[in-house]
Design a protein around this motif. Sequence first.
Motif, mmCIF file in Angstrom:
data_model
loop_
_atom_site.group_PDB
_atom_site.id
_atom_site.type_symbol
_atom_site.label_atom_id
_atom_site.label_comp_id
_atom_site.label_asym_id
_atom_site.label_seq_id
_atom_site.Cartn_x
_atom_site.Cartn_y
_atom_site.Cartn_z
ATOM 1 N N PHE A 123 -6.943 1.555 5.586
ATOM 2 C CA PHE A 123 -7.737 1.308 4.381
ATOM 3 C C PHE A 123 -9.014 0.558 4.736
ATOM 4 O O PHE A 123 -10.111 0.911 4.284
ATOM 5 C CB PHE A 123 -6.926 0.499 3.363
ATOM 6 N N GLY A 179 0.087 1.419 -4.806
ATOM 7 C CA GLY A 179 -0.765 0.343 -4.324
ATOM 8 C C GLY A 179 -2.006 0.837 -3.615
ATOM 9 O O GLY A 179 -3.102 0.288 -3.797
ATOM 10 N N LEU A 180 -1.852 1.876 -2.792
ATOM 11 C CA LEU A 180 -3.019 2.423 -2.100
ATOM 12 C C LEU A 180 -4.013 2.998 -3.097
ATOM 13 O O LEU A 180 -5.228 2.799 -2.963
ATOM 14 C CB LEU A 180 -2.567 3.498 -1.110
ATOM 15 N N ALA A 208 -4.862 6.387 -8.255
ATOM 16 C CA ALA A 208 -6.023 6.642 -7.413
ATOM 17 C C ALA A 208 -7.280 6.971 -8.219
ATOM 18 O O ALA A 208 -8.396 6.748 -7.751
ATOM 19 C CB ALA A 208 -5.721 7.784 -6.448
ATOM 20 N N LEU A 210 0.825 -1.211 0.000
ATOM 21 C CA LEU A 210 0.000 0.000 0.000
ATOM 22 C C LEU A 210 0.858 1.259 0.000
ATOM 23 O O LEU A 210 0.618 2.193 0.761
ATOM 24 C CB LEU A 210 -0.952 -0.012 1.206
ATOM 25 N N ALA A 212 -5.856 0.108 -4.711
ATOM 26 C CA ALA A 212 -6.844 -0.472 -3.801
ATOM 27 C C ALA A 212 -8.087 0.411 -3.710
ATOM 28 O O ALA A 212 -9.228 -0.083 -3.723
ATOM 29 C CB ALA A 212 -6.217 -0.668 -2.421
ATOM 30 N N LYS A 213 -7.888 1.721 -3.635
ATOM 31 C CA LYS A 213 -9.025 2.640 -3.567
ATOM 32 C C LYS A 213 -9.834 2.623 -4.861
ATOM 33 O O LYS A 213 -11.069 2.693 -4.835
ATOM 34 C CB LYS A 213 -8.532 4.059 -3.263
ATOM 35 N N VAL A 232 -6.525 -6.220 1.719
ATOM 36 C CA VAL A 232 -5.222 -5.566 1.595
ATOM 37 C C VAL A 232 -4.252 -6.126 2.628
ATOM 38 O O VAL A 232 -4.642 -6.597 3.697
ATOM 39 C CB VAL A 232 -5.329 -4.031 1.762
ATOM 40 N N ALA A 271 -1.275 0.761 7.903
ATOM 41 C CA ALA A 271 -1.726 1.183 6.574
ATOM 42 C C ALA A 271 -2.894 0.325 6.107
ATOM 43 O O ALA A 271 -3.881 0.834 5.555
ATOM 44 C CB ALA A 271 -0.576 1.114 5.579
ATOM 45 N N ALA A 272 -2.799 -0.982 6.327
ATOM 46 C CA ALA A 272 -3.899 -1.881 5.958
ATOM 47 C C ALA A 272 -5.134 -1.598 6.801
ATOM 48 O O ALA A 272 -6.265 -1.589 6.287
ATOM 49 C CB ALA A 272 -3.454 -3.327 6.120
ATOM 50 N N ARG A 278 -11.915 -0.497 -4.913
ATOM 51 C CA ARG A 278 -13.041 -0.352 -3.978
ATOM 52 C C ARG A 278 -14.131 0.526 -4.583
ATOM 53 O O ARG A 278 -15.328 0.204 -4.477
ATOM 54 C CB ARG A 278 -12.543 0.236 -2.662
ATOM 55 N N ASP A 334 -0.045 -5.152 4.009
ATOM 56 C CA ASP A 334 1.143 -4.320 3.909
ATOM 57 C C ASP A 334 2.027 -4.609 5.111
ATOM 58 O O ASP A 334 1.530 -5.011 6.176
ATOM 59 C CB ASP A 334 0.752 -2.836 3.872
#
Length: 303
Positions: A44, A17-18, A133, A13, A21-22, A33, A40-41, A25, A35
Amino acid sequence: MHAALPSVGVIGLGAMGLGIAKTLRSNGFLVHVCDVRAEAAAAFASEGGVACATPAALAAACTVVVSVVVNAAQNEAVLYGADGVAGAAQPGSTYVMCSTVDPNWSIAQETRLNAMGLHYVDAPISGGAAKAASGQMTMMTSAKPQAYAAADAVLNAMAGKVYRLGDQAGAGSKVKIINQLLAGVHIAVAAEAMALGLREGVDAAALYEVITHSAGNSWMFENRMAHVLAADYTPLSAVDIFVKDLGLVLDTARASKFPLPLAATAHQMFMQASTAGYGREDDSAVIKIFPGITLPSAQEATP
């Protein structure tokens, strides 16, 4: 919406990566997720999603695993280390590898994972954190048809452009290597140009304004020299990333005795910046290797 979509997990993440993931979602996926930074996980997951303590736990819950770690060594650890993906993945699951790596390494992983009953997608990414993102990044992919079929919905949700470059691993990583050659050289020469302007007493903001509206502009000049003007070397992409990536470029060319004089020079510039202590700063910090210049301070106006 979740029931109609493949279960998906994102490992790593960081800035890219973050964002991935967003994006997943926001496209209706229930995203697992993982990390090395548990916080951080958890952060999220607090906004929707599932935090997993290990890659194995994530793989057990997901049929598509997207790896957004830094390099081949980290992918090896994610796949085959203690609590790794390969040993816990459901049969027929797909591993989407988004790192910049040696193409031959990527080819070998496809063979190894296929032998374990798992699919593999060679899928390096480009575009930066903002495009990750917003779902507008670029993916340079190559994979067997079965792998594409399994991961298609995830790939299309992740990126604005998903280039399919071949029916087996390797081609995606080769194209990413070439992209990184250009990116690294462009950053290095952008820094060189700005450094010359500073040395000659040209106003930095004026130089930036002129170049970004002239034929000498490049995306990297416009993006990275804005960091220099703002005196903001927060590492969106660090100097050491280009030490690694341009090293991969040169290794790939060296294997076929192909000369890359500009890439070699840019690599030395990033190496010099790293040795000088700037390795973890933004890659625009390569400008700090030039002597006799005064860089803009954070207090000065930015464009």
